[in-house]
Design a protein around this motif. Structure first.
Motif, mmCIF file in Angstrom:
data_model
loop_
_atom_site.group_PDB
_atom_site.id
_atom_site.type_symbol
_atom_site.label_atom_id
_atom_site.label_comp_id
_atom_site.label_asym_id
_atom_site.label_seq_id
_atom_site.Cartn_x
_atom_site.Cartn_y
_atom_site.Cartn_z
ATOM 1 N N UNK A 36 0.854 -1.082 -0.490
ATOM 2 C CA UNK A 36 -0.090 0.031 0.110
ATOM 3 C C UNK A 36 1.249 1.505 -0.065
ATOM 4 N N UNK A 37 1.663 1.253 -0.376
ATOM 5 C CA UNK A 37 2.952 2.261 -0.311
ATOM 6 C C UNK A 37 2.045 3.695 -1.733
ATOM 7 N N UNK A 38 2.451 4.432 -0.833
ATOM 8 C CA UNK A 38 1.952 5.349 -2.708
ATOM 9 C C UNK A 38 3.809 6.140 -2.506
ATOM 10 N N UNK A 39 3.913 6.120 -4.305
ATOM 11 C CA UNK A 39 5.176 5.675 -4.458
ATOM 12 C C UNK A 39 5.200 7.085 -5.746
ATOM 13 N N UNK A 50 13.616 7.414 -6.498
ATOM 14 C CA UNK A 50 11.943 7.127 -6.371
ATOM 15 C C UNK A 50 11.300 7.551 -5.046
ATOM 16 N N UNK A 51 10.372 7.929 -4.143
ATOM 17 C CA UNK A 51 9.989 8.769 -3.516
ATOM 18 C C UNK A 51 8.348 7.743 -2.527
ATOM 19 N N UNK A 52 9.061 6.987 -1.619
ATOM 20 C CA UNK A 52 7.668 6.339 -0.897
ATOM 21 C C UNK A 52 6.801 6.601 0.205
ATOM 22 N N UNK A 53 5.915 6.008 0.716
ATOM 23 C CA UNK A 53 6.102 6.361 2.156
ATOM 24 C C UNK A 53 4.281 5.356 1.994
ATOM 25 N N UNK A 54 4.077 5.721 3.432
ATOM 26 C CA UNK A 54 2.428 5.067 4.188
ATOM 27 C C UNK A 54 2.693 4.843 5.326
ATOM 28 N N UNK A 55 1.761 5.151 6.072
ATOM 29 C CA UNK A 55 1.658 4.778 7.759
ATOM 30 C C UNK A 55 3.374 4.016 7.364
ATOM 31 N N UNK A 56 3.576 4.970 8.670
ATOM 32 C CA UNK A 56 5.050 4.305 9.609
ATOM 33 C C UNK A 56 6.021 4.571 8.991
ATOM 34 N N UNK A 57 6.200 4.276 7.775
ATOM 35 C CA UNK A 57 7.653 4.244 6.392
ATOM 36 C C UNK A 57 7.516 5.722 5.403
ATOM 37 N N UNK A 73 12.802 5.820 6.867
ATOM 38 C CA UNK A 73 12.715 6.205 8.435
ATOM 39 C C UNK A 73 11.202 5.221 8.645
ATOM 40 N N UNK A 74 11.396 4.856 9.469
ATOM 41 C CA UNK A 74 10.248 3.603 10.571
ATOM 42 C C UNK A 74 9.791 4.447 11.306
ATOM 43 N N UNK A 75 8.386 4.809 11.705
ATOM 44 C CA UNK A 75 7.482 5.413 12.710
ATOM 45 C C UNK A 75 6.500 4.455 13.506
ATOM 46 N N UNK A 76 5.807 4.725 14.770
ATOM 47 C CA UNK A 76 4.617 3.706 14.929
ATOM 48 C C UNK A 76 5.129 2.834 14.971
ATOM 49 N N UNK A 77 4.289 1.943 14.664
ATOM 50 C CA UNK A 77 4.291 0.003 15.062
ATOM 51 C C UNK A 77 5.606 -0.065 14.528
ATOM 52 N N UNK A 78 6.053 0.035 13.214
ATOM 53 C CA UNK A 78 6.587 -0.194 11.784
ATOM 54 C C UNK A 78 8.386 -0.433 12.063
#
Length: 109
Positions: A36-39, A50-57, A73-78
């Motif tokens: 479910x990444x947005x790239x 290439x930029x990628x993101x989703x909740x927690x990364x 960079x990881x955040x939250x539970x990840x």
């Protein structure tokens, strides 16, 4: 930011920029479908980002003629699962590189 929340991977390759771009596009497609990444890719003359993101990364994959550099960079539970996430990302990059290196070059000569 703690190093426990960061991933840095670098892979050397001999693909050249055009084939490395194809590999990065495949990586992005897989990341979007599986995680479910947005790239989005910003193409440059000598390299792409290439930029990628989703909740927690969130992160980038630098696509160069002779190497790929992934930083995330990881955040939250990840953040607590950095080693697992890093191993999966590394394995996927290595698999794509192996497949791309086995594929015949599409160069016209």
């Amino acid at each position: 930011m703690s190093h426990d929340q960061e991933i840095h991977l670098q892979r050397e390759h001999g693909l050249g920029l055009a084939r490395a771009r194809e590999l990065a596009a495949q990586w992005a497609e897989d990341a979007e479908e599986q995680y479910g990444m947005a790239c989005r890719i910003e193409e440059g003359e000598t390299s792409d980002l290439l930029y990628f993101s989703r909740d927690g990364v969130q992160g980038t994959l630098a696509v160069e003629p002779a190497r790929l550099v992934l930083q995330a960079r990881l955040g939250g539970l990840l953040a607590g699962f950095r080693q697992v996430v890093e191993a999966r990302v590394a394995r996927k990059l290595d698999e794509l590189l192996a497949l791309e290196c086995q594929r015949p070059s599409q160069r016209k000569g």
